[in-house]
Design a protein around this motif. Structure first.
Motif, PDB file in Angstrom:
ATOM      1  N   UNK A 167     -45.281  92.583  13.170  1.00  0.00           N
ATOM      2  CA  UNK A 167     -44.329  92.446  12.063  1.00  0.00           C
ATOM      3  C   UNK A 167     -44.428  93.637  11.124  1.00  0.00           C
ATOM      4  N   UNK A 168     -45.639  94.067  10.820  1.00  0.00           N
ATOM      5  CA  UNK A 168     -45.850  95.129   9.841  1.00  0.00           C
ATOM      6  C   UNK A 168     -45.232  96.445  10.288  1.00  0.00           C
ATOM      7  N   UNK A 169     -45.111  96.675  11.596  1.00  0.00           N
ATOM      8  CA  UNK A 169     -44.564  97.932  12.087  1.00  0.00           C
ATOM      9  C   UNK A 169     -43.076  98.080  11.784  1.00  0.00           C
ATOM     10  N   UNK A 170     -42.391  96.979  11.582  1.00  0.00           N
ATOM     11  CA  UNK A 170     -40.939  97.025  11.347  1.00  0.00           C
ATOM     12  C   UNK A 170     -40.573  96.091  10.209  1.00  0.00           C
ATOM     13  N   UNK A 171     -41.355  96.151   9.118  1.00  0.00           N
ATOM     14  CA  UNK A 171     -41.268  95.135   8.081  1.00  0.00           C
ATOM     15  C   UNK A 171     -39.946  95.170   7.322  1.00  0.00           C
ATOM     16  N   UNK A 172     -39.486  96.359   6.926  1.00  0.00           N
ATOM     17  CA  UNK A 172     -38.272  96.442   6.120  1.00  0.00           C
ATOM     18  C   UNK A 172     -37.054  95.924   6.870  1.00  0.00           C
ATOM     19  N   UNK A 173     -36.859  96.421   8.087  1.00  0.00           N
ATOM     20  CA  UNK A 173     -35.706  95.993   8.878  1.00  0.00           C
ATOM     21  C   UNK A 173     -35.764  94.502   9.165  1.00  0.00           C
ATOM     22  N   UNK A 177     -44.475  90.722   1.133  1.00  0.00           N
ATOM     23  CA  UNK A 177     -45.371  91.238   0.096  1.00  0.00           C
ATOM     24  C   UNK A 177     -46.829  90.973   0.453  1.00  0.00           C
ATOM     25  N   UNK A 178     -47.105  89.851   1.075  1.00  0.00           N
ATOM     26  CA  UNK A 178     -48.475  89.565   1.524  1.00  0.00           C
ATOM     27  C   UNK A 178     -48.948  90.615   2.525  1.00  0.00           C
ATOM     28  N   UNK A 179     -48.053  91.050   3.397  1.00  0.00           N
ATOM     29  CA  UNK A 179     -48.414  92.074   4.378  1.00  0.00           C
ATOM     30  C   UNK A 179     -48.601  93.444   3.726  1.00  0.00           C
ATOM     31  N   UNK A 180     -48.002  93.658   2.524  1.00  0.00           N
ATOM     32  CA  UNK A 180     -48.040  94.963   1.855  1.00  0.00           C
ATOM     33  C   UNK A 180     -49.052  95.013   0.717  1.00  0.00           C
ATOM     34  N   UNK A 181     -49.916  94.028   0.581  1.00  0.00           N
ATOM     35  CA  UNK A 181     -50.813  93.973  -0.571  1.00  0.00           C
ATOM     36  C   UNK A 181     -51.792  95.142  -0.629  1.00  0.00           C
ATOM     37  N   UNK A 182     -52.009  95.836   0.494  1.00  0.00           N
ATOM     38  CA  UNK A 182     -52.911  96.991   0.514  1.00  0.00           C
ATOM     39  C   UNK A 182     -52.159  98.318   0.462  1.00  0.00           C
ATOM     40  N   UNK A 183     -50.849  98.262   0.221  1.00  0.00           N
ATOM     41  CA  UNK A 183     -50.031  99.480   0.155  1.00  0.00           C
ATOM     42  C   UNK A 183     -49.235  99.442  -1.149  1.00  0.00           C
ATOM     43  N   UNK A 222     -40.709  97.216  -2.426  1.00  0.00           N
ATOM     44  CA  UNK A 222     -40.187  95.977  -1.845  1.00  0.00           C
ATOM     45  C   UNK A 222     -39.998  94.911  -2.922  1.00  0.00           C
ATOM     46  N   UNK A 223     -40.908  94.862  -3.870  1.00  0.00           N
ATOM     47  CA  UNK A 223     -40.822  93.895  -4.962  1.00  0.00           C
ATOM     48  C   UNK A 223     -39.544  94.122  -5.770  1.00  0.00           C
ATOM     49  N   UNK A 224     -39.274  95.365  -6.136  1.00  0.00           N
ATOM     50  CA  UNK A 224     -38.072  95.671  -6.911  1.00  0.00           C
ATOM     51  C   UNK A 224     -36.809  95.333  -6.125  1.00  0.00           C
ATOM     52  N   UNK A 225     -36.810  95.646  -4.838  1.00  0.00           N
ATOM     53  CA  UNK A 225     -35.632  95.379  -4.020  1.00  0.00           C
ATOM     54  C   UNK A 225     -35.348  93.878  -3.936  1.00  0.00           C
ATOM     55  N   UNK A 226     -36.393  93.085  -3.682  1.00  0.00           N
ATOM     56  CA  UNK A 226     -36.203  91.637  -3.579  1.00  0.00           C
ATOM     57  C   UNK A 226     -35.769  91.018  -4.883  1.00  0.00           C
ATOM     58  N   UNK A 227     -36.388  91.456  -5.984  1.00  0.00           N
ATOM     59  CA  UNK A 227     -36.053  90.892  -7.287  1.00  0.00           C
ATOM     60  C   UNK A 227     -34.637  91.269  -7.705  1.00  0.00           C
ATOM     61  N   UNK A 228     -34.265  92.527  -7.452  1.00  0.00           N
ATOM     62  CA  UNK A 228     -32.901  92.942  -7.810  1.00  0.00           C
ATOM     63  C   UNK A 228     -31.866  92.166  -7.015  1.00  0.00           C
ATOM     64  N   UNK A 263     -41.740  98.367 -16.430  1.00  0.00           N
ATOM     65  CA  UNK A 263     -40.577  99.176 -16.066  1.00  0.00           C
ATOM     66  C   UNK A 263     -40.017  98.745 -14.712  1.00  0.00           C
ATOM     67  N   UNK A 264     -40.890  98.284 -13.810  1.00  0.00           N
ATOM     68  CA  UNK A 264     -40.420  97.796 -12.511  1.00  0.00           C
ATOM     69  C   UNK A 264     -39.511  96.586 -12.684  1.00  0.00           C
TER      70      UNK A 264
END
Length: 520
Positions: free
Chosen positions: A23-29, A297-303, A310-316, A435-436
């Motif tokens: 999943x992490x290899x293609x997370x955004x798509x 976001x759980x998969x991205x907690x170390x990045x 990703x947080x800004x995109x989802x919230x917006x 600001x985010x």
């Protein structure tokens, strides 16, 4: 003679339900595609719920809704403990195995069964508290949902962990269709004095169908309970989350308890229906977006950088859809209530309008929840929520002197006071800054408010809405106002500064959707 080994089916991978490396290899798509699938199904579910609300509101009375709300306010509070927060623990954990999930499954089932028995025993006390003997049997029926829910917690969590949101959306849609159908049939065949049972039957049916669908969609089957499976840290994570959910639920439903206790079933029915009608579109937006965003976001907690982006995109995305809906409903409250619920519900309009303020801010409720859960800091979430809950419940206690409208006004004030400080506290020690938040919600908020103001000016030039106006004309007027509002909102959204950047971001999402998913 053919080689027999060639006919032997491949052995299934026992860890396929737990691994997330593919999943992490293609997370955004994957996230964008999952969001579109979920949102499409959620739109269908929204239309279905809206239609059923219009039908059942005319078949049932405010008192019927008030009776069921008296029970569900208490039983649902207890229900916050049914999974002990272990559903999110399964999603949040970077690595997990069969023994751990099996152990969590049996903990969920055992605890759900215990809560069911406790609620059944306490059902006479619930009826005594409100002074209505009919609530005893209602509480007994609704309590069965705790056991049924415990059976599907881990199956749903594994589907989320694997980001199989298409399956989850289908389960939600089918359970809603069958549940609503059972409620309408019950309302048709039950005698008038027992019509309130239709709402309880609908809730129980949805839970049963959801459990069956989850087992069918997720091929994982639990093993035996295993001592020393390594779930202690997950229980701690889940315990804080369950505590937060319980306090949060009590806080958000203390208004129901106070109105039901001091003002009775009819005012409570008006209040709950106004609140639920206002939250219906918001829930249909936030739920699917949150379901997709949180596992990602759980998969991205170390990045940290990808996490912020990703947080800004989802919230917006959530507020861009939710804020204009709330602002539009605020301006057109008379038409919406009359068209969907009928003339007997028009006295709920002032409550509906007052609750629009916390609902507007509620479009980014997930701003803190995503952070606390994805970063494993549910302990901090629990601690700050104790303070916010105390402020909110105190405001309800003050406002109840003036009835349902007073409680709605008090709720608005408490949310205005606590929202931004709670977000500032949440962001401390994380990759996020205030600001985010502004980058995500600033443009949608200003566009929604400006468009609502312009529509309100236009609306004032039209004749007032009354029950004497044929519904066809009310509907046409509402459609026209919706078209105008959409035009105003789009214009303000794309206006300078940074209007072109907003278009570019939407275009990037479109390009992502057209990409073929990478093989797993």
């Amino acid at each position: 003679m053919s080689d027999s080994t060639s006919k032997t089916p491949p052995t299934p991978d026992p860890d396929r339900y737990f691994r997330t490396d593919h999943i992490e290899a293609d997370l955004k798509s994957r996230s964008v595609r999952s969001g579109v699938v979920t949102m499409t199904t959620q739109i269908a579910k929204f239309i279905l719920n809206l239609g059923s609300t219009a039908v059942l509101a005319r078949m049932l009375s405010p008192a019927d809704y008030g009776l069921v709300a008296m029970v569900t306010t208490i039983t649902s509070f207890v229900g916050n403990f049914k999974d002990l927060g272990l559903s999110q623990a399964t999603v949040q954990r970077s690595e997990i195995n069969h023994s751990q999930v099996s152990t969590l499954f049996w903990i969920n089932v055992g605890f759900g069964s215990a809560i069911m028995v406790v609620v059944m025993i306490l059902s006479p006390l619930i009826a005594m508290f409100y002074g209505d003997g009919r609530l005893t049997a209602l509480a007994v029926l609704l309590s069965t949902g705790f056991f049924v829910g415990g059976l599907s917690v881990q199956h749903q969590s594994l589907l989320k962990r694997q980001m199989r949101f298409g399956d989850i959306a289908k389960i939600d849609l089918v359970s809603s269709i069958i549940g609503i159908g059972s409620g309408i049939v019950a309302a048709l065949i039950l005698p008038n004095e027992y019509e309130y049972w239709a709402l309880a039957i609908m809730q129980v049916t949805v839970g049963i169908v959801t459990a069956v669908g989850s087992w069918l969609a997720c091929g994982w089957r639990p093993g035996w309970f295993v001592r020393g499976a390594g779930v202690r840290s997950m229980l701690a994570f889940g315990g804080y989350l369950a505590g937060f959910n319980a306090i949060n639920y009590f806080t958000r439903n203390a208004d129901y308890i106070l109105i039901g206790k001091f003002w009775g079933a009819i005012p409570l029915g008006l209040y709950t229906k106004a609140y639920n009608l206002l939250l219906l579109p918001i829930t249909q937006i936030n739920t699917p977006i949150g379901a997709v965003a949180l596992p990602a976001l759980c998969r991205l907690q170390d990045n940290p950088e990808r996490y912020r982006s990703f947080y800004r995109m989802g919230l917006r995305l959530a507020v861009s859809l939710g804020m204009p809906v709330v602002a539009f409903l605020l301006v057109t409250a008379d038409e919406v209530i009359l068209l969907l619920l009928g003339e007997k519900w028009l006295s709920a309009v002032p409550i509906f309008q007052q609750l629009a303020i916390p609902s507007f801010l509620g479009t980014f409720n997930m701003a803190t929840g995503w952070v606390y859960t994805s970063l494993g800091r549910t302990d901090r979430q629990f601690q700050v929520n104790v303070i916010i809950s105390a402020i909110t419940v105190a405001s309800f206690a003050i406002g109840v002197r003036w009835g349902a409208l007073g409680v709605a006004t008090a709720f608005s004030c408490s949310v205005l006071i606590t929202r931004i400080p709670s977000i500032i506290h949440c962001y401390r020690g994380t990759p996020l800054q205030l600001q985010d938040l502004w980058d995500a919600i600033g443009r949608p908020a200003m566009a929604a408010i400006a468009a609502g103001f312009v529509l309100a000016v236009v609306d004032r030039q039209l004749p007032p809405v009354t029950g004497e106006i044929p519904l066809i004309f009310v509907g046409l007027r509402l459609v026209g106002e919706a078209a105008l509002y959409t035009l105003f909102y789009g214009g303000f959204w794309l206006a300078p500064p940074n209007g072109k950047q907003a278009i570019s971001e939407m275009w990037q999402i479109r390009k992502t959707l057209k990409q073929k998913p990478k093989s797993e």
